[in-house]
Design a protein around this motif. Structure first.
Motif, mmCIF file in Angstrom:
data_model
loop_
_atom_site.group_PDB
_atom_site.id
_atom_site.type_symbol
_atom_site.label_atom_id
_atom_site.label_comp_id
_atom_site.label_asym_id
_atom_site.label_seq_id
_atom_site.Cartn_x
_atom_site.Cartn_y
_atom_site.Cartn_z
ATOM 1 N N THR A 1 0.838 -1.208 0.000
ATOM 2 C CA THR A 1 0.000 0.000 0.000
ATOM 3 C C THR A 1 0.872 1.258 0.000
ATOM 4 O O THR A 1 0.623 2.193 -0.764
ATOM 5 C CB THR A 1 -0.909 0.034 1.253
ATOM 6 O OG1 THR A 1 -1.473 -1.265 1.416
ATOM 7 C CG2 THR A 1 -2.014 1.046 1.100
ATOM 8 N N TYR B 1 2.397 9.728 18.607
ATOM 9 C CA TYR B 1 1.280 10.566 18.174
ATOM 10 C C TYR B 1 0.222 10.599 19.261
ATOM 11 O O TYR B 1 -0.348 9.566 19.604
ATOM 12 C CB TYR B 1 0.719 10.001 16.852
ATOM 13 C CG TYR B 1 -0.402 10.819 16.252
ATOM 14 C CD1 TYR B 1 -0.175 12.101 15.753
ATOM 15 C CD2 TYR B 1 -1.686 10.297 16.177
ATOM 16 C CE1 TYR B 1 -1.201 12.842 15.194
ATOM 17 C CE2 TYR B 1 -2.727 11.029 15.612
ATOM 18 C CZ TYR B 1 -2.477 12.308 15.131
ATOM 19 O OH TYR B 1 -3.495 13.031 14.573
ATOM 20 N N ILE C 1 1.820 0.930 6.889
ATOM 21 C CA ILE C 1 0.453 1.345 6.576
ATOM 22 C C ILE C 1 -0.444 1.257 7.806
ATOM 23 O O ILE C 1 -1.348 2.067 7.997
ATOM 24 C CB ILE C 1 -0.142 0.527 5.396
ATOM 25 C CG1 ILE C 1 -1.506 1.072 4.991
ATOM 26 C CG2 ILE C 1 -0.245 -0.957 5.734
ATOM 27 C CD1 ILE C 1 -1.497 2.485 4.495
ATOM 28 N N ARG D 1 -0.763 4.324 9.767
ATOM 29 C CA ARG D 1 -1.644 5.346 9.189
ATOM 30 C C ARG D 1 -3.100 5.095 9.600
ATOM 31 O O ARG D 1 -3.846 6.007 9.892
ATOM 32 C CB ARG D 1 -1.521 5.334 7.661
ATOM 33 C CG ARG D 1 -0.156 5.747 7.146
ATOM 34 C CD ARG D 1 0.064 7.241 7.316
ATOM 35 N NE ARG D 1 -0.815 8.024 6.470
ATOM 36 C CZ ARG D 1 -0.511 8.403 5.238
ATOM 37 N NH1 ARG D 1 0.654 8.078 4.707
ATOM 38 N NH2 ARG D 1 -1.357 9.120 4.528
ATOM 39 N N LEU D 2 -3.479 3.816 9.606
ATOM 40 C CA LEU D 2 -4.831 3.475 10.054
ATOM 41 C C LEU D 2 -4.985 3.841 11.528
ATOM 42 O O LEU D 2 -5.992 4.413 11.940
ATOM 43 C CB LEU D 2 -5.112 1.979 9.864
ATOM 44 C CG LEU D 2 -4.837 1.358 8.490
ATOM 45 C CD1 LEU D 2 -5.208 -0.116 8.479
ATOM 46 C CD2 LEU D 2 -5.608 2.081 7.398
ATOM 47 N N GLN E 1 -3.431 6.038 13.193
ATOM 48 C CA GLN E 1 -3.494 7.495 13.351
ATOM 49 C C GLN E 1 -4.939 7.980 13.211
ATOM 50 O O GLN E 1 -5.423 8.781 14.009
ATOM 51 C CB GLN E 1 -2.601 8.131 12.293
ATOM 52 C CG GLN E 1 -2.508 9.633 12.388
ATOM 53 C CD GLN E 1 -1.948 10.213 11.105
ATOM 54 O OE1 GLN E 1 -0.965 9.710 10.563
ATOM 55 N NE2 GLN E 1 -2.595 11.259 10.606
ATOM 56 N N SER E 2 -5.640 7.456 12.215
ATOM 57 C CA SER E 2 -7.050 7.819 12.042
ATOM 58 C C SER E 2 -7.877 7.368 13.238
ATOM 59 O O SER E 2 -8.772 8.076 13.699
ATOM 60 C CB SER E 2 -7.618 7.180 10.766
ATOM 61 O OG SER E 2 -7.026 7.755 9.636
ATOM 62 N N LEU F 1 -6.662 -5.423 4.922
ATOM 63 C CA LEU F 1 -6.428 -4.320 5.856
ATOM 64 C C LEU F 1 -7.648 -4.233 6.771
ATOM 65 O O LEU F 1 -8.774 -4.295 6.296
ATOM 66 C CB LEU F 1 -6.311 -2.996 5.098
ATOM 67 C CG LEU F 1 -5.066 -2.727 4.271
ATOM 68 C CD1 LEU F 1 -5.256 -1.466 3.444
ATOM 69 C CD2 LEU F 1 -3.848 -2.581 5.156
ATOM 70 N N THR G 1 -10.447 -2.287 8.872
ATOM 71 C CA THR G 1 -11.024 -0.951 8.731
ATOM 72 C C THR G 1 -10.836 -0.206 10.053
ATOM 73 O O THR G 1 -10.531 -0.811 11.086
ATOM 74 C CB THR G 1 -12.530 -1.025 8.409
ATOM 75 O OG1 THR G 1 -13.189 -1.649 9.517
ATOM 76 C CG2 THR G 1 -12.795 -1.821 7.142
ATOM 77 N N ILE G 2 -11.057 1.088 9.976
ATOM 78 C CA ILE G 2 -10.959 1.919 11.180
ATOM 79 C C ILE G 2 -11.953 1.405 12.225
ATOM 80 O O ILE G 2 -11.645 1.326 13.409
ATOM 81 C CB ILE G 2 -11.282 3.397 10.821
ATOM 82 C CG1 ILE G 2 -10.414 3.871 9.654
ATOM 83 C CG2 ILE G 2 -11.170 4.310 12.026
ATOM 84 C CD1 ILE G 2 -8.958 3.879 9.913
#
Lengths: 352, 480
Positions: free
Chosen positions: A171, A240, A254, A257-258, A260-261, A335, A337-338
């Motif tokens: 990704t 973070y 990757i 990044r997920l 982080q959201s 992946l 999901t959030i």
């Protein structure tokens, strides 16, 4: 300077060129092929070499040859291809040859698939080749970092005479993001050890064989000392919203990044989560995790990976029972999901 | 280059006087067994390197096997490589250092078994190196096991009843194989059994090195060499066996010699100036001179686009254009092609995120805007759209419109409209016009018109792209 919208894989090629790399040896494999294609397009244009090897084995050994002469050189591949390179990687580490190896990871084991997975963690970080070696491992999570960390990889490789790996899942390799390109590197370290085909370097020898057990042990001890220095000096880690976090999420590439959201969404609801993202997988950010493991307000660590639980072992080693370390992994190239990640964290919160 | 002939009775300068790297008490003797050919061949190579005066720029790649320790003896640059990989290592070295003289020295297991692919490929590329191949029909260092060159009936520790062609195949003749390739300039098989043959080998060694010095390309010298220890013979018996048996299967001779016919290939390494490195690196980016780049107000803007349809409809490009334009407006953006199991299918999609904040996950699971250009994609993604979001679809290609009543639905026959403009391919630009109209508070249509030719560089499409964009924009103005 303006930003350019570019794929992570293409950012690697540009980062390498900016770092002064002029020698690329590779073999195509999805999802890393853009790195070979981009290198084929650009390296000859800056007086460099691109060569498509006969195999991954050929490519890594070409890297061995080029690195022996002290030039900056690179290869890229993806998981099954990296498996083939392991013999060469062990030799590169044993001979202390600086070079950069890019692993755009995909699903395994075996041929697996071409979807993003992080099942190479143990192979790359713990050593898939034989012997007591360590690779410096960088795990970018954006196109910008694909460029920046590639440049850093060349610097670290030279500094420590050690192969350095950029490990990013498919990704990160395939996504486009704005990248601001740094200035090109113009001064390079001296490499007195290199075999340069000159009178001054005629005495030099690049080799990993040491038949005498005592001498091989000394060589290995020297390597371990070097790795200890790397562990002391080269840790890179992003924290973070973790200062006051009670739940510490941990993931790289990757997944970070997920996460982080997820942190943003859960924080918006008042749930005190934070993120620790190792940027260097070796050296592993032990000290940083150690600090959080000792904090009173930290309830648990939650590690997320696209594998069967590989980095989580490293987190557990540091936490050493002081706090629960929970793991959630997806495999096969899926992946989470959030929502799935948030639900997992909520479930763990209720149970902790 | 003249060759000095007055040194035959002294140790060549290319040999170390004492073998310090060897580390034992016998610092003047090699570690090879009596009757082994390595010592002789080493000396022939060392003499040639000295005589050609190339010692400083010669690099020797030692293989795996007895000659792994060639670096004990050769006072040249030395690289030791993994089993079978010497030709690949040599390739990397020589490509990075075209002015060097690269000698790869390999045994028969190394070259004809584990490294058979590497040697064939390096030879086929015509790598400018010289390969010396020592064929003794057995694995010497590991204690006398079968080699790919072991003769039929020959007893080794792993063919205790003699090599059997039904089980182990036939001995491989590497010189003959290499000689069939187009690129190599010189291939010869020699042997080291007597003074006459050693003289022949000496000549071959020099010819092969000279070919490299003259930039003629890949040369290959196979040398039949005794392994009395592995063969369980005396040195004299070993020589006799080479003469009477081994050389009857591996017949000495020149298999290829086109050195004279080939033009030298001289690779020039340039160091271009990095003054214009953006251009050198082929990084396309929007012109920096433009002064119309708007800086819109940033108030929690967050757009998540999913753009889907068949491969070839230009949907990934549409996402690319939108992401580029948004980047020009100083937004954070990410673009992700459908990546994973769908990648090789007939459908294609991409995720685009535009935000005034740092973007986390690049994958769009719940689009605020869904652009769909075929029926399967609408079926797949319709229910994912957030409530209050937008679906733009090609009503000419999708006969069943979306059934959601909590989203804005815009249907237009974009492909048909593009056809009328002169190119089906411009349907994506019509959709861009619609999207730009919907987001006109955020994205400037003036800026898009200016930026389009810089993002999609193919000049042939500049005009139609502009026309299509305008058509979409006007359509939205009238119908939305």
């Amino acid at each position: 300077m303006k930003k350019v919208l570019i794929k992570g894989n293409d950012a690697v090629v540009r980062g390498a060129l900016l770092a002064g790399c002029r020698n690329y040896f590779g073999y195509p494999i999805t999802p890393a092929s853009e790195i070979a294609e981009g290198s084929a397009l650009l390296f000859p244009r800056v007086g460099g070499t691109f060569l498509q090897a006969e195999s991954e084995i050929g490519a890594i050994n070409m890297l061995y040859g080029a690195a022996s002469s002290g030039v900056r050189c690179m290869t890229a591949s993806s998981s099954p291809g990296i498996s083939l390179k392991m013999e060469g990687i062990s030799y590169l580490a044993g001979s202390e040859l600086p070079c950069v190896i890019v692993d755009i990871t995909r699903g395994g084991p075996g041929l697996g698939n071409i979807a993003p997975e992080q099942g190479d963690y143990n192979q790359i970080v713990k050593g898939g080749g034989h012997g007591n070696y360590k690779l410096i491992v960088l795990a970018p999570n954006s196109a910008q970092e694909m460029c920046d960390l590639t440049m850093l990889a060349f610097e670290l490789a030279d500094k420590y005479r050690n192969p350095t790996v950029i490990m990013a899942d498919g990704t990160i390799g395939q996504m486009m993001e704005p990248v601001e390109f740094p200035q090109p590197v113009t001064s390079f370290p001296k490499k007195d050890w290199a075999v340069k085909a000159t009178a001054e370097t005629r005495e030099n020898l690049v080799s990993s064989i040491e038949l005498d057990p005592d001498r091989l042990e000394v060589h290995n001890q020297k390597l371990q000392k070097k790795y200890a220095i790397i562990e002391e000096k080269e840790v890179r880690c992003e924290e973070y919203r973790s200062d006051d976090a009670e739940i510490l999420l941990c993931g790289f590439g990757i997944v970070s990044r997920l996460l982080q959201s997820v942190v943003d969404e859960m924080r918006a609801e008042g749930i005190p989560v934070g993120l620790i993202r190792p940027i260097t997988l070796f050296p592993f950010p032990r000290k940083i995790i150690d600090v959080y493991a000792s904090k009173k307000n930290v309830r648990f660590f939650n590690v997320f990976e696209l594998n069967n639980g590989q980095m989580v072992d490293d987190v557990k080693l540091v936490v050493n029972g002081r706090k629960p370390v929970l793991f959630y992994g997806r495999m096969g190239g899926n992946l989470p999901t959030i929502k799935e990640i948030s639900a997992e964290i909520m479930k763990n919160m209720r149970q902790s | 280059m003249t060759i000095q002939h007055n040194k035959v009775l002294q140790k060549p300068e290319t040999f170390y006087d004492t073998f310090v790297r060897k580390g034992d008490s016998e610092l003047k003797a090699t570690h090879y067994c009596p009757g082994c050919g390595h010592g002789i061949l080493h000396k022939l190579i060392a003499e040639a390197v000295s005589d050609f005066d190339i010692q400083d720029k010669t690099v020797l790649v030692s293989p795996v096997g007895c000659s792994v320790f060639a670096y004990y003896y050769f006072d040249t640059g030395n690289i030791q490589s993994a089993h079978g990989r010497a030709p690949a290592v040599g390739t990397g070295y020589k490509r990075a250092n075209p002015d060097s003289i690269l000698i790869s020295y390999q045994g028969d297991g190394d070259l004809a078994a584990i490294g058979a692919n590497e040697i064939i490929q390096a030879a086929n590329r015509g790598e400018a190196m010289t390969v010396f191949f020592v064929n003794n029909a057995i694995y010497g260092m590991t204690g006398g096991q079968m080699a790919p060159t072991t003769l039929i009936g020959q007893k080794t520790t792993t063919t205790p009843y003699g090599r059997n062609s039904h089980s182990e195949g036939f001995p491989i003749r590497m010189s003959e194989i290499i000689a069939t390739l187009e690129a190599p300039v010189y291939v010869e098989r020699c042997m080291l059994t007597d003074a006459r043959n050693i003289a022949k080998t000496r000549k071959a060694v020099r010819k092969a090195l000279k070919a490299q010095i003259d930039h003629k390309g890949f040369s290959f010298v196979e040398v039949l060499s005794g392994c009395p220890t592995g063969w369980k013979m005396t040195p004299q018996e070993a020589k006799n066996w080479i003469d009477s048996v081994l050389s009857k299967y591996f017949v000495p001779g020149v298999f290829k010699d086109v050195i004279e016919e080939r033009e030298p290939i001289i690779i020039k390494q340039e160091t271009p100036s990095f003054k214009d490195y953006h251009k050198l690196m082929d990084i396309s980016h929007l012109s920096e001179k433009e002064d119309v780049v708007p800086t819109p107000e940033k108030n929690n803007f967050h757009e998540e686009l999913k753009i889907a349809g068949f491969g070839g409809q230009g949907l990934l490009s549409l996402g690319y254009v939108i992401a580029n334009v948004a980047m020009g407006h100083q937004y954070e953006v990410s673009w992700l092609p459908s990546y994973g199991p769908e990648m090789r299918g007939g459908t294609a999609n991409c995720s685009v995120k535009i935000s005034d904040k740092r973007i986390g996950a690049p994958l769009v699971a719940n689009p605020t805007t869904l652009i769909v250009m075929n029926k399967p994609s609408l079926e797949k993604f319709e229910n994912d759209v957030v409530s209050g979001g937008t679906i733009i679809y090609d009503s000419g290609l999708i006969d069943t419109p979306p059934s959601r009543d909590d989203v804005t639905v815009i249907g237009l026959p974009a492909t048909e409209m593009a056809d009328k403009l002169g190119s089906t391919k411009a349907a994506n630009m019509i959709v861009l016009g619609i999207f730009a109209y919907l987001k006109k508070q955020i994205l400037s249509d003036h800026y898009i018109r200016w930026a389009l030719p810089q993002i999609l560089k193919n000049k042939a499409f500049h005009e139609i792209n502009q026309k299509a964009f305008q058509t979409g924009f006007d359509y939205a103005d009238k119908h939305v």
